[in-house]
Design a protein around this motif. Structure first.
Motif, PDB file in Angstrom:
ATOM      1  N   LEU A   1      -7.724  -8.486   4.989  1.00 54.21           N
ATOM      2  CA  LEU A   1      -7.986  -7.117   5.431  1.00 54.21           C
ATOM      3  C   LEU A   1      -6.797  -6.198   5.174  1.00 54.21           C
ATOM      4  O   LEU A   1      -6.975  -5.028   4.808  1.00 54.21           O
ATOM      5  CB  LEU A   1      -8.334  -7.107   6.920  1.00 54.21           C
ATOM      6  CG  LEU A   1      -9.741  -7.567   7.305  1.00 54.21           C
ATOM      7  CD1 LEU A   1      -9.896  -7.572   8.818  1.00 54.21           C
ATOM      8  CD2 LEU A   1     -10.810  -6.672   6.680  1.00 54.21           C
ATOM      9  N   SER A   2      -5.598  -6.710   5.360  1.00 54.45           N
ATOM     10  CA  SER A   2      -4.416  -5.872   5.121  1.00 54.45           C
ATOM     11  C   SER A   2      -4.315  -5.487   3.649  1.00 54.45           C
ATOM     12  O   SER A   2      -3.953  -4.347   3.312  1.00 54.45           O
ATOM     13  CB  SER A   2      -3.149  -6.593   5.579  1.00 54.45           C
ATOM     14  OG  SER A   2      -2.950  -7.799   4.861  1.00 54.45           O
ATOM     15  N   LEU A   3      -4.652  -6.411   2.758  1.00 50.34           N
ATOM     16  CA  LEU A   3      -4.638  -6.107   1.327  1.00 50.34           C
ATOM     17  C   LEU A   3      -5.734  -5.106   0.969  1.00 50.34           C
ATOM     18  O   LEU A   3      -5.505  -4.169   0.189  1.00 50.34           O
ATOM     19  CB  LEU A   3      -4.816  -7.396   0.522  1.00 50.34           C
ATOM     20  CG  LEU A   3      -4.777  -7.254  -1.007  1.00 50.34           C
ATOM     21  CD1 LEU A   3      -3.437  -6.673  -1.456  1.00 50.34           C
ATOM     22  CD2 LEU A   3      -5.026  -8.597  -1.681  1.00 50.34           C
ATOM     23  N   LEU A   4      -6.911  -5.282   1.555  1.00 52.91           N
ATOM     24  CA  LEU A   4      -7.993  -4.323   1.321  1.00 52.91           C
ATOM     25  C   LEU A   4      -7.590  -2.925   1.781  1.00 52.91           C
ATOM     26  O   LEU A   4      -7.898  -1.926   1.123  1.00 52.91           O
ATOM     27  CB  LEU A   4      -9.255  -4.753   2.064  1.00 52.91           C
ATOM     28  CG  LEU A   4     -10.143  -5.821   1.425  1.00 52.91           C
ATOM     29  CD1 LEU A   4     -11.314  -6.139   2.349  1.00 52.91           C
ATOM     30  CD2 LEU A   4     -10.666  -5.352   0.072  1.00 52.91           C
ATOM     31  N   ALA A   5      -6.906  -2.858   2.912  1.00 53.29           N
ATOM     32  CA  ALA A   5      -6.478  -1.565   3.445  1.00 53.29           C
ATOM     33  C   ALA A   5      -5.485  -0.888   2.507  1.00 53.29           C
ATOM     34  O   ALA A   5      -5.569   0.320   2.254  1.00 53.29           O
ATOM     35  CB  ALA A   5      -5.868  -1.752   4.833  1.00 53.29           C
TER      36      ALA A   5
ATOM     37  N   ALA B   1      -7.191   2.656   3.604  1.00 54.70           N
ATOM     38  CA  ALA B   1      -7.674   2.606   4.987  1.00 54.70           C
ATOM     39  C   ALA B   1      -6.557   2.155   5.924  1.00 54.70           C
ATOM     40  O   ALA B   1      -5.557   1.568   5.495  1.00 54.70           O
ATOM     41  CB  ALA B   1      -8.857   1.647   5.094  1.00 54.70           C
ATOM     42  N   LEU B   2      -6.733   2.430   7.197  1.00 57.91           N
ATOM     43  CA  LEU B   2      -5.811   1.922   8.208  1.00 57.91           C
ATOM     44  C   LEU B   2      -6.175   0.482   8.544  1.00 57.91           C
ATOM     45  O   LEU B   2      -7.351   0.108   8.527  1.00 57.91           O
ATOM     46  CB  LEU B   2      -5.891   2.770   9.480  1.00 57.91           C
ATOM     47  CG  LEU B   2      -5.466   4.235   9.374  1.00 57.91           C
ATOM     48  CD1 LEU B   2      -5.707   4.937  10.706  1.00 57.91           C
ATOM     49  CD2 LEU B   2      -4.004   4.348   8.970  1.00 57.91           C
TER      50      LEU B   2
ATOM     51  N   CYS C   1     -11.059   2.618   8.793  1.00 60.64           N
ATOM     52  CA  CYS C   1     -10.150   1.618   9.347  1.00 60.64           C
ATOM     53  C   CYS C   1     -10.748   0.219   9.280  1.00 60.64           C
ATOM     54  O   CYS C   1     -11.967   0.034   9.291  1.00 60.64           O
ATOM     55  CB  CYS C   1      -9.796   1.961  10.795  1.00 60.64           C
ATOM     56  SG  CYS C   1     -11.217   2.046  11.907  1.00 60.64           S
ATOM     57  N   PHE C   2      -9.852  -0.759   9.199  1.00 63.03           N
ATOM     58  CA  PHE C   2     -10.199  -2.172   9.327  1.00 63.03           C
ATOM     59  C   PHE C   2      -9.438  -2.709  10.537  1.00 63.03           C
ATOM     60  O   PHE C   2      -8.214  -2.569  10.618  1.00 63.03           O
ATOM     61  CB  PHE C   2      -9.806  -2.965   8.081  1.00 63.03           C
ATOM     62  CG  PHE C   2     -10.449  -2.482   6.809  1.00 63.03           C
ATOM     63  CD1 PHE C   2     -11.770  -2.060   6.798  1.00 63.03           C
ATOM     64  CD2 PHE C   2      -9.733  -2.445   5.625  1.00 63.03           C
ATOM     65  CE1 PHE C   2     -12.370  -1.614   5.627  1.00 63.03           C
ATOM     66  CE2 PHE C   2     -10.315  -2.008   4.444  1.00 63.03           C
ATOM     67  CZ  PHE C   2     -11.637  -1.587   4.449  1.00 63.03           C
TER      68      PHE C   2
END
Length: 332
Positions: A59-63, A68-69, A92-93
């Motif tokens: 998720l952090s990589l996608l953000a 996105a946050l 956000c994620f």
């Protein structure tokens, strides 16, 4: 609804994970690929397989790639994340860390509780991590809400992931209260069958792909966590109906569902929790005569079906007894 960007911005997908990070990551990729601006809340239900780390990294990589946050929050400590999201009103994620395995209802409730604090969200799309969607799955659900103020829940047509032309259920199923059983509506029919009939709305909607309005949560509350697994959606929707809300199915919203990921290889858990939830639901919503009827029927039908499966039969009977006495064991 040719342009759904405004509605997507008000919608948040809620995905529950328990010891299945590969399945969950695949689901996240599927959702992000279909709707790049959609916010997502993932709840890790106290997994023991490194799920929290793997999903956090993903998720952090996608953000980073999407702008996105991203926040990884404790189930009881998410105020800073909510304040920052509300301040910038951005996609956000959010990954929520649960303190224990709360089951389907409890896990999703943790995600919904976070989402309700974020001002821009009006709709929450509960999506099983073993469900796969297409570009029409969410827009078709939102169309129903746009056409009615009284509809609080909208379900998808669930199809078999491995046989896309076979229906698992048209939104959900029907309740047969006198025998304590439920049957999925249009299960086993071909998708083409939908074009030949005007399908009715079932008694309840499945939580595998379920869109719910924030106003329902504010007026009815969250799911009852005592069920742990099965019947929590029935309880939730029946309480909502008593408060004037309606349920509906979006025939154009197709979702492909694998099913039984949580109990895979442990069918005794399925039989235990299914029977336990049936008894609890019957006790809460129906008369004493209905309960007596169910207590006569369920042991007989389980014995007939599971006579050659002694472990499954034993757990099925235990589920009936524990439901009758409102016991809350955790077998996971």
């Amino acid at each position: 609804m040719s342009d759904i960007s405004a509605y997507l911005d008000k919608t948040c997908a809620v995905i529950l994970n328990w010891n299945a990070y590969l399945e969950t990551i695949e689901c996240i990729e599927n959702v992000v690929g279909a709707y790049s601006g959609l916010s997502i809340i993932v709840i890790d239900n106290f997994s023991s397989d490194n799920s929290l780390h793997e999903i956090k990294e993903h998720l952090s990589l996608l953000a980073v790639n999407s702008g996105a946050l991203f926040f990884c929050v404790d189930e009881n400590d998410f105020g800073r994340a909510v304040n920052e999201i509300n301040a910038v009103n951005s996609c956000c994620f959010i990954l929520v860390k649960a303190h224990e395995n709360y089951g389907f209802a409890g896990g999703n409730n943790r995600g919904l509780s976070v989402g309700m604090k974020i001002k821009k969200f009006d709709y929450f799309w509960m999506l099983n991590n073993d469900a796969r969607i297409n570009h029409n799955s969410l827009p078709e659900l939102l169309k129903v809400f746009c056409g009615s103020n009284s509809v609080g829940f909208v379900g998808s047509v669930l199809c078999d992931y491995y046989h896309h032309d076979v229906i698992q259920c048209f939104g959900g199923g029907n309740i047969y209260k006198w025998i304590g059983k439920r049957k999925l509506y249009l299960k086993g029919e071909k998708v083409s069958y939908l074009s030949t009939v005007a399908a009715a709305t079932p008694d309840y909607l499945m939580g595998a792909s379920l869109l719910v309005k924030k106003r329902v949560l504010e007026t009815v509350g969250l799911m009852d966590e005592f069920y742990f697994m099965y019947a929590e959606e029935l309880d939730w929707q029946l309480r909502a109906k008593k408060n004037g809300w309606h349920i509906s199915v979006a025939p154009g919203s197709i979702v492909y569902h694998k099913g039984a990921v949580s109990t895979k290889g442990r069918s005794y858990l399925y039989h235990y929790y299914l029977n336990r939830s049936s008894i609890i639901f019957t006790r809460r919503f129906y008369s004493y005569s209905v309960l007596v009827s169910v207590l006569m029927f369920l042991p007989l039908v389980n014995t007939f079906k599971l006579i050659k499966e002694p472990k499954n039969l034993a757990y099925a009977m235990k589920g009936i007894v524990d439901g009758l006495f409102f016991k809350y064991p955790s077998l996971f």
